[in-house]
Design an enzyme around this catalytic site. Structure first.
Site, mmCIF file in Angstrom:
data_model
loop_
_atom_site.group_PDB
_atom_site.id
_atom_site.type_symbol
_atom_site.label_atom_id
_atom_site.label_comp_id
_atom_site.label_asym_id
_atom_site.label_seq_id
_atom_site.Cartn_x
_atom_site.Cartn_y
_atom_site.Cartn_z
ATOM 1 N N GLY A 10 0.826 -1.213 0.000
ATOM 2 C CA GLY A 10 0.000 0.000 0.000
ATOM 3 C C GLY A 10 0.856 1.256 0.000
ATOM 4 C CG PHE A 11 0.261 6.101 0.705
ATOM 5 C CD1 PHE A 11 1.325 6.751 0.099
ATOM 6 C CD2 PHE A 11 -0.376 6.721 1.781
ATOM 7 C CE1 PHE A 11 1.775 7.986 0.566
ATOM 8 C CE2 PHE A 11 0.053 7.952 2.246
ATOM 9 C CZ PHE A 11 1.137 8.573 1.648
ATOM 10 C CG ASP A 31 -0.879 -5.698 0.296
ATOM 11 O OD1 ASP A 31 -2.009 -5.871 -0.187
ATOM 12 O OD2 ASP A 31 -0.442 -4.585 0.647
ATOM 13 C CG ASN A 32 -5.920 -8.602 0.628
ATOM 14 O OD1 ASN A 32 -5.475 -7.468 0.591
ATOM 15 N ND2 ASN A 32 -7.143 -8.879 1.060
ATOM 16 C CB THR A 35 -6.695 -0.887 -1.006
ATOM 17 O OG1 THR A 35 -6.044 -1.285 0.198
ATOM 18 C CG2 THR A 35 -8.195 -0.976 -0.821
ATOM 19 C CB ALA A 114 -0.556 1.554 10.786
ATOM 20 C CE1 TYR A 145 -8.747 2.682 8.566
ATOM 21 C CE2 TYR A 145 -9.257 4.892 9.342
ATOM 22 C CZ TYR A 145 -8.339 3.960 8.886
ATOM 23 O OH TYR A 145 -7.015 4.314 8.761
#
Ligand code: UDP
Length: 310
Positions: A10-11, A31-32, A35, A114, A145
């Site tokens: 990711g980012f 990671d899947n 996103t 995170a 979230y």
């Protein structure tokens, strides 16, 4: 040192992989790609210090050999994604956090969560210190979230206090930079893409809601400092660059070099009205302070998107 990064395509996760490999870590990314994007790691292809495993960390996982750190960075983070894949968001906050904590316990590794300014919800205390408990709607559109991350924090301190796991908790405020997916729906990629394409910038609601934007390089400097410290309570990472979305539209237009044109859309439900971190703790505990000005960070991000659109 061997670090596992969930969400490492990711980012922020992929930039963290770069930062750790630059410090001679071996890095395993899990990671899947729901996103995340493999292209965020393509420059590391063939690097013997990177291992990539495609897997959903909400399902159980194990990693061979010794592990020193588990950075749990896996989660969709855009409000647009909270509507599109809410169950996946919930599973990142809950099951995935447990799997990371269990792995940390088995390996004697440090677990780094995170977390997010969303744990403060729509805050009524400004700026927000780590000691503020927040103002969160547990049944609203951001609940998957916000409450997922709040649960993740609760799980993390419980393993710290009752299982003896070393933990770190970073609460990220709005972080931006290259590798944010152009279509992820957040305000930074939206405004930059719209400005570059000559479209009006879409302001949700009146545009008086505020955010404080932090450039990823500064934020990751804080992440590394926190990881290497022995501090086990939450730490905010963000900036004092608080502005309204109307002011932010002006700033993006200036960074792109076009006159600012905006169009108003309906306000997003439960959109926090004001968000501004108290970052005193990061300074006192880690000697950390952000140094990148908004215009400098925006210009670098605009260059990335300009190249993307070619
Ligand atoms: N926003 C906006 N236009 C957009 C996207 C977002 O005005 O095209 C606003 C949104 O309503 C919020 C702020 O920008 O007040 C930041 O939104 P973002 O989705 O980036 O993340 P958030 O901070 O809400 O998690």
């Amino acid at each position: 040192m061997h670090a596992v990064i969930t969400g490492g395509a990711g980012f922020l996760g992929s930039h963290l992989a770069d930062a750790l490999i630059a410090r001679d870590f071996k890095v395993t990314v899990i990671d899947n790609l729901i996103t995340g994007q493999l292209r965020n790691l393509s420059h590391l292809e063939g690097n013997p210090n990177l291992t990539f495993i495609q897997h959903d960390v909400a399902d159980a996982f194990d990693v061979e050999g010794a592990v020193d750190f588990i950075f749990h960075f896996a989660s969709p983070a855009s409000p647009a994604e909270f509507k599109r894949i809410p169950v996946e968001v919930l599973r990142c906050g809950s099951f995935a956090t447990h799997h990371g904590l269990d792995l940390a316990e088995r390996k004697g590794a440090t677990f780094f969560l995170a977390s997010t300014s969303e744990v403060y919800g729509d805050p009524i205390v400004h700026p927000q210190p780590e000691t503020y408990w927040g103002n969160v709607n547990s049944v609203g559109p951001r609940a998957c979230y916000d409450e997922g991350k709040r649960y993740a924090e609760a799980a993390t301190v419980t393993y710290r206090d009752y299982r003896g796991v070393q933990v770190r908790i970073a609460r990220f405020f709005n972080t931006y930079g290259p590798r944010m997916r152009m279509d992820d729906g957040r305000v930074v990629p939206n405004f930059i893409r719209q400005a570059l394409m000559g479209e009006p910038l879409t302001i949700y609601g009146e545009g008086h809601q505020t955010r404080s934007f932090g450039y990823y390089e500064d934020i990751l400097d804080g992440v590394v400092r926190l990881a290497l410290s022995d501090y086990q309570d939450p730490v905010n990472f963000g900036t004092h660059q608080e502005m309204t979305m109307l002011q932010f539209a002006e700033a993006v237009s200036e960074a792109v070099g076009i006159p600012c044109r905006t169009v108003h859309y309906p306000a997003a439900e439960d959109d926090p009205k004001q968000r501004h971190p108290d970052i005193q703790r990061a300074y006192e505990v880690l000697g950390w302070q952000p140094t990148t000005s908004l215009m400098e960070g925006l210009r670098k991000t605009v260059e990335y998107y300009r190249a993307e659109l070619k």
